[in-house]
Design an enzyme around this catalytic site. Structure first.
Site, PDB file in Angstrom:
ATOM      1  N   GLY A  42       0.838  -1.200   0.000  1.00  0.00           N
ATOM      2  CA  GLY A  42       0.000   0.000   0.000  1.00  0.00           C
ATOM      3  C   GLY A  42       0.869   1.245   0.000  1.00  0.00           C
ATOM      4  O   GLY A  42       2.062   1.184   0.313  1.00  0.00           O
ATOM      5  N   LEU A  77      -8.635  -6.835   4.787  1.00  0.00           N
ATOM      6  CA  LEU A  77      -8.065  -6.871   3.434  1.00  0.00           C
ATOM      7  C   LEU A  77      -6.540  -6.987   3.447  1.00  0.00           C
ATOM      8  O   LEU A  77      -5.930  -7.114   2.382  1.00  0.00           O
ATOM      9  CB  LEU A  77      -8.451  -5.592   2.664  1.00  0.00           C
ATOM     10  CG  LEU A  77      -9.771  -5.608   1.889  1.00  0.00           C
ATOM     11  CD1 LEU A  77     -10.960  -5.789   2.806  1.00  0.00           C
ATOM     12  CD2 LEU A  77      -9.947  -4.311   1.092  1.00  0.00           C
ATOM     13  N   LYS A  95       1.815 -16.006   6.988  1.00  0.00           N
ATOM     14  CA  LYS A  95       1.574 -15.411   8.320  1.00  0.00           C
ATOM     15  C   LYS A  95       0.509 -14.322   8.254  1.00  0.00           C
ATOM     16  O   LYS A  95      -0.341 -14.222   9.134  1.00  0.00           O
ATOM     17  CB  LYS A  95       2.867 -14.778   8.850  1.00  0.00           C
ATOM     18  CG  LYS A  95       3.836 -15.767   9.451  1.00  0.00           C
ATOM     19  CD  LYS A  95       4.948 -14.988  10.139  1.00  0.00           C
ATOM     20  CE  LYS A  95       6.095 -15.888  10.509  1.00  0.00           C
ATOM     21  NZ  LYS A  95       7.283 -15.121  10.929  1.00  0.00           N
ATOM     22  N   ASN A 103      -5.670 -12.724  14.538  1.00  0.00           N
ATOM     23  CA  ASN A 103      -5.668 -11.474  15.312  1.00  0.00           C
ATOM     24  C   ASN A 103      -6.934 -10.656  15.077  1.00  0.00           C
ATOM     25  O   ASN A 103      -7.521 -10.106  16.014  1.00  0.00           O
ATOM     26  CB  ASN A 103      -4.429 -10.639  14.960  1.00  0.00           C
ATOM     27  CG  ASN A 103      -3.170 -11.251  15.544  1.00  0.00           C
ATOM     28  OD1 ASN A 103      -3.213 -11.889  16.599  1.00  0.00           O
ATOM     29  ND2 ASN A 103      -2.045 -11.075  14.863  1.00  0.00           N
ATOM     30  N   ARG A 110     -13.607  -9.851  20.814  1.00  0.00           N
ATOM     31  CA  ARG A 110     -13.581  -8.989  22.000  1.00  0.00           C
ATOM     32  C   ARG A 110     -14.542  -7.814  21.860  1.00  0.00           C
ATOM     33  O   ARG A 110     -15.231  -7.436  22.801  1.00  0.00           O
ATOM     34  CB  ARG A 110     -12.150  -8.476  22.237  1.00  0.00           C
ATOM     35  CG  ARG A 110     -12.008  -7.639  23.516  1.00  0.00           C
ATOM     36  CD  ARG A 110     -10.583  -7.169  23.745  1.00  0.00           C
ATOM     37  NE  ARG A 110     -10.055  -6.338  22.681  1.00  0.00           N
ATOM     38  CZ  ARG A 110     -10.358  -5.053  22.513  1.00  0.00           C
ATOM     39  NH1 ARG A 110     -11.190  -4.442  23.332  1.00  0.00           N
ATOM     40  NH2 ARG A 110      -9.823  -4.365  21.521  1.00  0.00           N
ATOM     41  N   TYR A 149      -0.165 -18.084  -0.671  1.00  0.00           N
ATOM     42  CA  TYR A 149      -1.356 -17.221  -0.765  1.00  0.00           C
ATOM     43  C   TYR A 149      -2.620 -18.069  -0.795  1.00  0.00           C
ATOM     44  O   TYR A 149      -3.531 -17.863   0.013  1.00  0.00           O
ATOM     45  CB  TYR A 149      -1.229 -16.380  -2.034  1.00  0.00           C
ATOM     46  CG  TYR A 149      -2.336 -15.384  -2.269  1.00  0.00           C
ATOM     47  CD1 TYR A 149      -2.373 -14.170  -1.586  1.00  0.00           C
ATOM     48  CD2 TYR A 149      -3.338 -15.630  -3.212  1.00  0.00           C
ATOM     49  CE1 TYR A 149      -3.378 -13.237  -1.826  1.00  0.00           C
ATOM     50  CE2 TYR A 149      -4.341 -14.703  -3.465  1.00  0.00           C
ATOM     51  CZ  TYR A 149      -4.355 -13.505  -2.778  1.00  0.00           C
ATOM     52  OH  TYR A 149      -5.350 -12.581  -3.019  1.00  0.00           O
TER      53      TYR A 149
HETATM   54  P1  NAD Z   1      -2.870  -4.582  -2.369  1.00  0.00           P
HETATM   55  O1  NAD Z   1      -1.582  -5.310  -2.334  1.00  0.00           O
HETATM   56  O2  NAD Z   1      -2.962  -3.318  -3.142  1.00  0.00           O
HETATM   57  O3  NAD Z   1      -3.386  -4.266  -0.900  1.00  0.00           O
HETATM   58  C1  NAD Z   1      -3.045  -5.025   0.230  1.00  0.00           C
HETATM   59  C2  NAD Z   1      -2.785  -4.079   1.380  1.00  0.00           C
HETATM   60  O4  NAD Z   1      -2.466  -4.848   2.556  1.00  0.00           O
HETATM   61  C3  NAD Z   1      -1.595  -3.152   1.134  1.00  0.00           C
HETATM   62  O5  NAD Z   1      -1.933  -1.837   1.494  1.00  0.00           O
HETATM   63  C4  NAD Z   1      -0.508  -3.711   2.040  1.00  0.00           C
HETATM   64  O6  NAD Z   1       0.452  -2.754   2.434  1.00  0.00           O
HETATM   65  C5  NAD Z   1      -1.346  -4.244   3.181  1.00  0.00           C
HETATM   66  N1  NAD Z   1      -0.651  -5.265   3.969  1.00  0.00           N
HETATM   67  C6  NAD Z   1       0.067  -6.325   3.518  1.00  0.00           C
HETATM   68  N2  NAD Z   1       0.559  -7.020   4.543  1.00  0.00           N
HETATM   69  C7  NAD Z   1       0.147  -6.402   5.692  1.00  0.00           C
HETATM   70  C8  NAD Z   1       0.336  -6.632   7.077  1.00  0.00           C
HETATM   71  N3  NAD Z   1       1.067  -7.671   7.515  1.00  0.00           N
HETATM   72  N4  NAD Z   1      -0.215  -5.786   7.959  1.00  0.00           N
HETATM   73  C9  NAD Z   1      -0.949  -4.714   7.550  1.00  0.00           C
HETATM   74  N5  NAD Z   1      -1.164  -4.438   6.237  1.00  0.00           N
HETATM   75  C10 NAD Z   1      -0.622  -5.271   5.322  1.00  0.00           C
HETATM   76  O7  NAD Z   1      -3.961  -5.630  -2.899  1.00  0.00           O
HETATM   77  P2  NAD Z   1      -5.503  -5.446  -3.257  1.00  0.00           P
HETATM   78  O8  NAD Z   1      -5.678  -5.832  -4.656  1.00  0.00           O
HETATM   79  O9  NAD Z   1      -6.002  -4.146  -2.784  1.00  0.00           O
HETATM   80  O10 NAD Z   1      -6.129  -6.617  -2.372  1.00  0.00           O
HETATM   81  C11 NAD Z   1      -6.785  -6.364  -1.127  1.00  0.00           C
HETATM   82  C12 NAD Z   1      -7.322  -7.657  -0.580  1.00  0.00           C
HETATM   83  O11 NAD Z   1      -8.244  -8.246  -1.499  1.00  0.00           O
HETATM   84  C13 NAD Z   1      -6.248  -8.713  -0.320  1.00  0.00           C
HETATM   85  O12 NAD Z   1      -6.553  -9.402   0.868  1.00  0.00           O
HETATM   86  C14 NAD Z   1      -6.367  -9.639  -1.502  1.00  0.00           C
HETATM   87  O13 NAD Z   1      -5.955 -10.944  -1.176  1.00  0.00           O
HETATM   88  C15 NAD Z   1      -7.856  -9.562  -1.801  1.00  0.00           C
HETATM   89  N6  NAD Z   1      -8.124  -9.886  -3.207  1.00  0.00           N
HETATM   90  C16 NAD Z   1      -7.824  -9.000  -4.201  1.00  0.00           C
HETATM   91  C17 NAD Z   1      -8.046  -9.350  -5.526  1.00  0.00           C
HETATM   92  C18 NAD Z   1      -7.762  -8.401  -6.655  1.00  0.00           C
HETATM   93  O14 NAD Z   1      -7.911  -8.812  -7.813  1.00  0.00           O
HETATM   94  N7  NAD Z   1      -7.385  -7.174  -6.460  1.00  0.00           N
HETATM   95  C19 NAD Z   1      -8.573 -10.603  -5.837  1.00  0.00           C
HETATM   96  C20 NAD Z   1      -8.837 -11.488  -4.794  1.00  0.00           C
HETATM   97  C21 NAD Z   1      -8.629 -11.121  -3.475  1.00  0.00           C
END
Ligand code: NAD
Ligand code: UDP
Length: 317
Positions: A42, A77, A95, A103, A110, A149
């Site tokens: 992000g 997300l 993880k 978490n 809670r 993943y």
């Molecule tokens: P993205 O990589 O742009 O966003 C993921 C966000 O999570 C980022 O801001 C990143 O910094 C944050 N992040 C990662 N690890 C972290 C941690 N340990 N602690 C706190 N923040 C953390 O991806 P996206 O496309 O916006 O996807 C968002 C969610 O939707 C994800 O969970 C993804 O698996 C799911 N998803 C997205 C798609 C897609 O096509 N975009 C499809 C299926 C599922």
């Protein structure tokens, strides 16, 4: 007058592509939004327009560590979504999926918050059933390069349903299919952003394999509508619910569409197909249609226009 419907909403991964759109939409609905992100994929740019909003707050935090805040709803997300980024540190990816889910579920327990999980079409793996319905259990390689993943997200779903059964948590599981739009990073690595950036810069369009594999692409505004409708649905609806646009394209068709829309002279270059790359993918969205009255409204061509415009202005800076 006080807005009695105002909720305190936590969005983990709120500085990411989908998360930043979701935060903006929730603020627009009058909610208080806490965006939690460790900025792995992000960016601050994604949320810079929200920083001055009186009901928006950002917390730099890694969801693999416990979080103590008071909230009414949680959209979970946080997790890198692009294969390039989730394969960079695969142990951390598992993880984030598993410890992150534990978490956030603990926090929901809670605070008695309702919690939505951003799951994925990757739980279906390389599917034998086409299109994929929620009842399909999937075909996932447990030891491949995508497994951190895919299996991480599958385990997160298990945790959501066990917390629901064991601790009576209100859960919502969305299985998101390929989503695209403005605010993706130019180096995100997923196919739509890669092709657009390559086309704008006049670089070769990198098709992995022969380009006959298929995907179905959902515009981010439609997806955010679906997530919010799912969160607001009756408690009896836990999901999983597929959210995606059922219009299916080969990767070669996508390349041709991007080339013609950008009027680019880029050549097409074929590269080796990465391991375990699914051959086909298309959501069956009957459940979302019936239970949420949700249907994506933006066609690929309509959604590519603002996405191309976004990358043009970003790359011109
Ligand atoms: P993205 O990589 O742009 O966003 C993921 C966000 O999570 C980022 O801001 C990143 O910094 C944050 N992040 C990662 N690890 C972290 C941690 N340990 N602690 C706190 N923040 C953390 O991806 P996206 O496309 O916006 O996807 C968002 C969610 O939707 C994800 O969970 C993804 O698996 C799911 N998803 C997205 C798609 C897609 O096509 N975009 C499809 C299926 C599922
Ligand atoms: N892909 C491609 N060129 C790229 C990036 C991806 O041909 O520059 C292919 C990739 O091999 C896959 C499809 O496009 O078959 C979608 O890839 P993406 O990483 O966007 O998402 P996922 O595979 O997770 O659906």
């Amino acid at each position: 007058m006080a807005n009695l419907l105002k909720k305190k909403v936590l969005v983990t991964g709120g500085a990411g592509f989908i998360g930043s759109h979701l935060c903006e939409r929730l603020l627009g609905m009058g909610h208080e939004v806490l965006c939690v992100d460790n900025f792995f994929t992000g960016t601050r740019e994604n949320i810079v327009g929200l920083l001055e909003h009186p009901y928006f707050e950002v917390l730099r935090h890694d969801v693999t560590f416990p979080l103590y805040v008071e909230v009414d709803e949680i959209y979970n997300l946080a997790c890198p979504a692009s294969p390039v980024h989730y394969q960079f540190d695969p142990v951390q990816t598992t993880k984030v999926c598993v410890h992150g889910a534990i978490n956030m579920l603990g926090l929901a327990r809670r605070t008695k918050a309702k919690i939505l999980q951003a799951s994925t079409s990757e739980v279906y793996g390389d599917p034998e059933e086409h299109p994929q319905r929620e009842s399909y259990w999937g075909r996932v390689n447990p030891i491949g390069i995508r497994s951190c993943y895919d299996e991480g997200k599958r385990c997160a779903e298990t945790l959501f349903f066990d917390y629901h059964r064991q601790h009576k948590l209100q859960i919502k599981v969305a299985r998101i299919f390929n989503t695209y739009g403005p605010k993706m990073r130019p180096d995100d690595g997923r196919v739509v952003s890669n092709f657009i950036v390559q086309a704008i810069q006049g670089e070769p369009i990198t098709i992995y394999g022969d380009g006959s594999q298929t995907r179905a692409f959902c515009y981010v505004d439609d997806l955010v509508d679906g997530l919010i409708k799912l969160m607001e649905s009756p408690d009896t609806l836990t999901g999983p619910v597929n959210l995606g646009n059922p219009a299916e394209f080969t990767i070669k068709q996508l390349a041709e569409k991007v080339l013609s829309m950008t009027q680019s002279a880029s050549a097409i270059e074929f590269r080796p197909l990465p391991g375990d790359d699914p051959r086909q993918r298309r959501p069956d969205i009957t459940l979302a249609g019936e239970a949420l009255r949700w249907h994506p409204e933006v066609s690929l061509e309509q959604g590519l226009r603002p996405t191309v415009a976004y990358f043009r202005s970003l790359l011109a800076q």
